[in-house]
Design a protein around this motif. Structure first.
Motif, PDB file in Angstrom:
ATOM      1  N   THR A  87       0.832  -1.200   0.000  1.00 49.08           N
ATOM      2  CA  THR A  87       0.000   0.000   0.000  1.00 49.08           C
ATOM      3  C   THR A  87       0.866   1.249   0.000  1.00 49.08           C
ATOM      4  OG1 THR A  87      -1.978  -0.968   0.994  1.00 49.08           O
ATOM      5  CG2 THR A  87      -1.574   1.351   1.456  1.00 49.08           C
ATOM      6  N   GLU A 104      -6.325  -1.805   3.396  1.00 45.54           N
ATOM      7  CA  GLU A 104      -5.856  -3.169   3.145  1.00 45.54           C
ATOM      8  C   GLU A 104      -4.730  -3.162   2.109  1.00 45.54           C
ATOM      9  OE1 GLU A 104      -8.891  -6.090   2.597  1.00 45.54           O
ATOM     10  OE2 GLU A 104     -10.163  -5.276   4.190  1.00 45.54           O
ATOM     11  N   VAL A 107      -3.443  -0.819  -1.868  1.00 46.93           N
ATOM     12  CA  VAL A 107      -4.191   0.435  -1.948  1.00 46.93           C
ATOM     13  C   VAL A 107      -3.251   1.546  -2.389  1.00 46.93           C
ATOM     14  CG1 VAL A 107      -5.361   2.210  -0.561  1.00 46.93           C
ATOM     15  CG2 VAL A 107      -5.928  -0.218  -0.239  1.00 46.93           C
ATOM     16  N   TRP A 122     -13.203   2.611   5.808  1.00 46.49           N
ATOM     17  CA  TRP A 122     -12.650   1.301   5.450  1.00 46.49           C
ATOM     18  C   TRP A 122     -12.337   1.289   3.959  1.00 46.49           C
ATOM     19  CZ3 TRP A 122     -15.724   1.980   9.565  1.00 46.49           C
ATOM     20  CH2 TRP A 122     -15.393   1.300  10.743  1.00 46.49           C
ATOM     21  N   ASP A 124     -10.835  -1.147   1.085  1.00 42.36           N
ATOM     22  CA  ASP A 124     -10.491  -2.536   0.786  1.00 42.36           C
ATOM     23  C   ASP A 124      -9.317  -2.632  -0.188  1.00 42.36           C
ATOM     24  OD1 ASP A 124     -12.576  -3.199   2.421  1.00 42.36           O
ATOM     25  OD2 ASP A 124     -13.928  -3.872   0.829  1.00 42.36           O
ATOM     26  N   GLU A 125      -8.898  -3.847  -0.442  1.00 48.89           N
ATOM     27  CA  GLU A 125      -7.713  -4.082  -1.267  1.00 48.89           C
ATOM     28  C   GLU A 125      -7.917  -3.596  -2.701  1.00 48.89           C
ATOM     29  OE1 GLU A 125      -8.851  -8.775  -2.168  1.00 48.89           O
ATOM     30  OE2 GLU A 125      -6.882  -8.242  -1.380  1.00 48.89           O
ATOM     31  N   HIS A 156     -17.285   3.132   3.379  1.00 51.07           N
ATOM     32  CA  HIS A 156     -16.658   1.865   2.984  1.00 51.07           C
ATOM     33  C   HIS A 156     -16.399   1.898   1.477  1.00 51.07           C
ATOM     34  CE1 HIS A 156     -16.829  -2.850   2.986  1.00 51.07           C
ATOM     35  NE2 HIS A 156     -15.641  -2.374   2.637  1.00 51.07           N
ATOM     36  N   GLU A 158     -15.172  -0.400  -1.379  1.00 47.89           N
ATOM     37  CA  GLU A 158     -14.984  -1.832  -1.569  1.00 47.89           C
ATOM     38  C   GLU A 158     -13.886  -2.149  -2.588  1.00 47.89           C
ATOM     39  OE1 GLU A 158     -18.886  -3.388  -2.411  1.00 47.89           O
ATOM     40  OE2 GLU A 158     -19.445  -3.359  -0.278  1.00 47.89           O
ATOM     41  N   ARG A 159     -13.541  -3.384  -2.636  1.00 51.40           N
ATOM     42  CA  ARG A 159     -12.406  -3.898  -3.407  1.00 51.40           C
ATOM     43  C   ARG A 159     -12.403  -3.378  -4.850  1.00 51.40           C
ATOM     44  NH1 ARG A 159     -11.172  -8.147  -6.779  1.00 51.40           N
ATOM     45  NH2 ARG A 159      -9.158  -9.163  -6.410  1.00 51.40           N
ATOM     46  N   ASN A 160     -11.223  -2.891  -5.255  1.00 52.41           N
ATOM     47  CA  ASN A 160     -10.951  -2.542  -6.648  1.00 52.41           C
ATOM     48  C   ASN A 160     -11.709  -1.312  -7.141  1.00 52.41           C
ATOM     49  OD1 ASN A 160      -9.073  -3.477  -8.547  1.00 52.41           O
ATOM     50  ND2 ASN A 160     -10.673  -4.342  -9.835  1.00 52.41           N
ATOM     51  N   THR A 174     -21.277   3.786   0.832  1.00 53.72           N
ATOM     52  CA  THR A 174     -20.466   2.645   0.397  1.00 53.72           C
ATOM     53  C   THR A 174     -20.232   2.754  -1.103  1.00 53.72           C
ATOM     54  OG1 THR A 174     -21.246   1.147   2.134  1.00 53.72           O
ATOM     55  CG2 THR A 174     -20.384   0.132   0.126  1.00 53.72           C
ATOM     56  N   GLU A 177     -17.876  -2.547  -5.161  1.00 56.23           N
ATOM     57  CA  GLU A 177     -16.716  -3.234  -5.725  1.00 56.23           C
ATOM     58  C   GLU A 177     -16.569  -2.942  -7.214  1.00 56.23           C
ATOM     59  OE1 GLU A 177     -14.857  -7.783  -5.922  1.00 56.23           O
ATOM     60  OE2 GLU A 177     -16.781  -7.389  -4.941  1.00 56.23           O
TER      61      GLU A 177
END
Length: 210
Positions: A87, A104, A107, A122, A124-125, A156, A158-160, A174, A177
């Motif tokens: 990251t 995560e 990032v 939060w 995410d990756e 939040h 989310e991933r990607n 949020t 993804e």
């Protein structure tokens, strides 16, 4: 993780009772749970102490040149846990509390971002965040008689997902993804996964094509 405690009052010497304390993690958890915080004067004082302490780390991040490894270690101090080696967070960077952001692996956060993270962020990756992005988790009551009340809502990502330059995300949102939020967008509601959103307020442009 370092635990900060403040002694509110001590009757033990007079009445033989226990010392009452405020726990840092309990106060921060309360903020992450969201809604009207109803912080006591003592809890607000503890948050102010956390802010002042972390401001010194933020100043160090922004006022000196650091390589990626050095910068990662400083962000690890700020966040209160070890940032993944994959990251990369660029400077300059700013935050209000500083230790309510959770990132995560893989990032990338570009320059000049501002995270108002009291309510919890939060990430995410494989998330990509462009320059001058603002993530805002704190609001105030509409009622003028209660305008000082703090209302939090966590964010939040989310991933990607990918946030373009100068995007602003408001409390409680949020980002789904794989989604993309276009430059200068103001995100007031949740972003669907696998979608592209643009505009102010941000609206769905189309589904991703891949």
């Amino acid at each position: 993780m370092e635990e900060t405690q403040i002694i509110l009052y001590d009757k033990s010497k007079i009445q033989g009772k226990n010392v009452f304390k405020i726990n840092k993690e309990e106060v921060l958890k309360k903020a992450r749970e969201g809604g009207n915080l109803h912080f006591t004067k003592e809890e607000l004082g503890l948050v102010d102490e956390i802010v002042e302490k972390n401001l010194l780390i933020i100043d160090q991040i922004n006022q000196h040149s650091h390589n990626t490894k050095e910068r990662r270690e400083l962000f690890s101090q700020l966040y209160g846990y070890q940032i993944p080696e994959t990251t990369d967070i660029k400077a300059p960077y700013n935050a209000d509390v500083g230790c309510q952001t959770f990132v995560e692996d893989n990032v990338f956060i570009n320059k000049d971002c501002f995270f108002m993270d009291l309510g919890g962020i939060w990430i995410d990756e494989k998330v990509k965040i462009g320059p001058r992005v603002s993530l805002i988790t704190v609001n105030h009551a509409e009622d003028p008689n209660h305008r000082d009340d703090l209302i939090t809502g966590s964010i939040h990502i989310e991933r990607n997902a990918w946030l373009g330059a100068n995007v602003t995300v408001l409390p409680g949102v949020t980002i789904g993804e794989n989604s993309i939020v276009g430059a200068n967008a103001l995100v007031t509601k949740d972003v669907e996964p696998n979608s592209i959103y643009v505009g102010s307020p941000a609206k769905k442009l189309r589904d991703l094509r891949y």
